[in-house]
Write an enzyme that holds these catalytic residues in place. Structure first.
Site, PDB file in Angstrom:
ATOM      1  N   GLU A  48       0.823  -1.212   0.000  1.00 13.52           N
ATOM      2  CA  GLU A  48       0.000   0.000   0.000  1.00 13.52           C
ATOM      3  C   GLU A  48       0.856   1.260   0.000  1.00 13.52           C
ATOM      4  O   GLU A  48       0.535   2.242  -0.671  1.00 13.52           O
ATOM      5  CB  GLU A  48      -0.938   0.007   1.210  1.00 13.52           C
ATOM      6  CG  GLU A  48      -2.052  -1.027   1.128  1.00 13.52           C
ATOM      7  CD  GLU A  48      -2.955  -0.813  -0.073  1.00 13.52           C
ATOM      8  OE1 GLU A  48      -3.147   0.348  -0.473  1.00 13.52           O
ATOM      9  OE2 GLU A  48      -3.455  -1.806  -0.621  1.00 13.52           O
ATOM     10  N   CYS A 217     -19.575  -2.345 -17.398  1.00 15.95           N
ATOM     11  CA  CYS A 217     -19.366  -2.009 -15.987  1.00 15.95           C
ATOM     12  C   CYS A 217     -20.442  -2.610 -15.088  1.00 15.95           C
ATOM     13  O   CYS A 217     -21.625  -2.622 -15.446  1.00 15.95           O
ATOM     14  CB  CYS A 217     -19.370  -0.488 -15.826  1.00 15.95           C
ATOM     15  SG  CYS A 217     -19.101   0.066 -14.130  1.00 15.95           S
TER      16      CYS A 217
END
Length: 364
Positions: A48, A217
DNA sequence: GACGCGTGGCA
DNA sequence: TTGCCAAGCGT
């Protein structure tokens, strides 16, 4: 899909997005990245931090090497900062590396070597802000908490037709609250992993900035921006970057054996803590520091390097370093440093353009 | 609240 | 070429 695609409601419909996205991520999202498939907070945290403002393909080249050298948080905490910067070299935003190191030390000293298990506690650690804390908590501990990075801002501002200016903290907080509202009451750990990953995967693929693929999507029928053909209007962000030009003279002090002198940069500012060439704001100033014109051997080609907020114009001047003058230039520079003679000496934290230059100038 | 902080990719 | 942007944070 038993969904009313015609008139999506602002209040009820967005809740359908969670199961849709979770399912989409499991079928179509990214999997198999080196930091996926683990719930080890150390590995997730490292990924991260590396991925902040940095694309996946760039991080791939760094993550495994870093883990190999620093396999756990105690090893990292015990290492010298220079070793951490050396492995970070070229990845940019070096405060991340310095904070990473400090964070490892805090985890060892304050938490007995185990990362705390809540976003709230994670966020108290150096370099872990709200979004990174949420990502670690969701991935590793299944916490019901939302991330909000660049991808998520795009996905959610389109989904909700959120037109607040995300350059302001107040509007960012509003969107963050809406993101949290999209979560079901009691998601499972696996769902939180898929949701968090799915938001980022969607933002980096179908829900791209310029040409979103709305037909494919999972937000079809829910996304207000798509329904109104206004995807290009979101997210709203007014902040403009203003970039200025800075001219730096770099001194390449050459020993008779070809070695070049590097010095460590100050702890703050551009390339803080990295090794670089002695840097001056003018040609005259640089020459004056080391023997003037007689020492000048060569003016190298000007380099241009772009940072977020600066256009650097770098002018390397190569000077003969006479050992008769002083043992090391450091005393003249008032900076700690070292000589590098071969490319194998470059296992150091170096700015990207300097690494490139030295790899051309020094023999293997 | 706005700015400083790296690098590489892309339109 | 130029600007924008990418798994943001610290101050």
């Amino acid at each position: 899909m038993p969904l009313a695609a015609s008139a999506p409601s602002l209040t009820a419909s967005p809740l359908l997005f969670f199961p849709r996205l979770v399912e989409w991520q499991r079928r179509h999202g990214r999997s198999g990245l080196p930091w996926q498939g683990t719930r080890d907070p150390y590995r997730v945290w490292l990924s991260e931090i590396m991925l902040q403002q940095t694309q996946v393909t760039t991080v791939l080249g760094y993550y495994s090497r870093f883990l190999e050298r620093f396999p756990d948080v105690r090893t990292l905490a015990a290492a010298p900062q220079e070793a951490v910067l050396a492995l970070w070299s070229g990845l940019g935003y070096y405060s991340r590396a310095r904070n990473l190191h400090r964070c490892a030390q805090a985890v060892v000293e304050q938490w007995g070597g185990a990362f705390p298990a809540s976003a709230e506690q994670l966020q108290t650690l150096p370099g872990i802000g709200r979004s990174t804390a949420a990502a670690i908590a969701a991935f590793c501990f299944g916490e019901r908490i939302s991330i909000l990075d660049g991808n998520v801002k795009r996905v959610l501002s389109r989904l909700l037709a959120f037109d607040g200016d995300l350059a302001t903290l107040a509007q960012e907080r509003r969107l963050w609250a809406l993101a949290q509202d999209l979560l079901p009451a009691a998601p499972s750990h696996d769902e939180m992993v898929a949701w968090t990953q799915g938001l980022m995967d969607l933002g980096s693929s179908l829900c791209s900035r310029s040409k979103p693929d709305c037909a494919a999507c999972p937000g079809t029928g829910l996304c207000l921006a798509s329904a109104q053909a206004r995807t290009g209007e979101f997210p709203v962000r007014t902040r403009k970057l203003k970039r200025s030009t800075v001219e730096w003279w770099w001194l390449l002090l050459r020993r008779p054996d070809g070695a070049v002198w590097l010095e460590r940069r100050p702890a703050e500012g551009i390339w803080a803590g990295l090794y670089s060439l002695p840097t001056y704001g003018s040609r005259a100033e640089g020459l004056a520091a080391f023997g003037g014109e007689p020492a000048l051997r060569q003016e190298h080609e000007t380099l241009r390097h772009t940072l977020t907020h600066r256009d650097l114009v770098l002018r390397p001047l190569e000077l003969d370093w006479s050992a008769a003058l002083q043992e090391a230039p450091g005393s003249a520079c008032a900076a700690p440093g070292l000589w590098v003679q071969h490319q194998s000496d470059l296992d150091l934290g170096l700015p990207a353009p300097l690494r490139s230059l030295l790899e051309r100038l020094l023999p293997a």
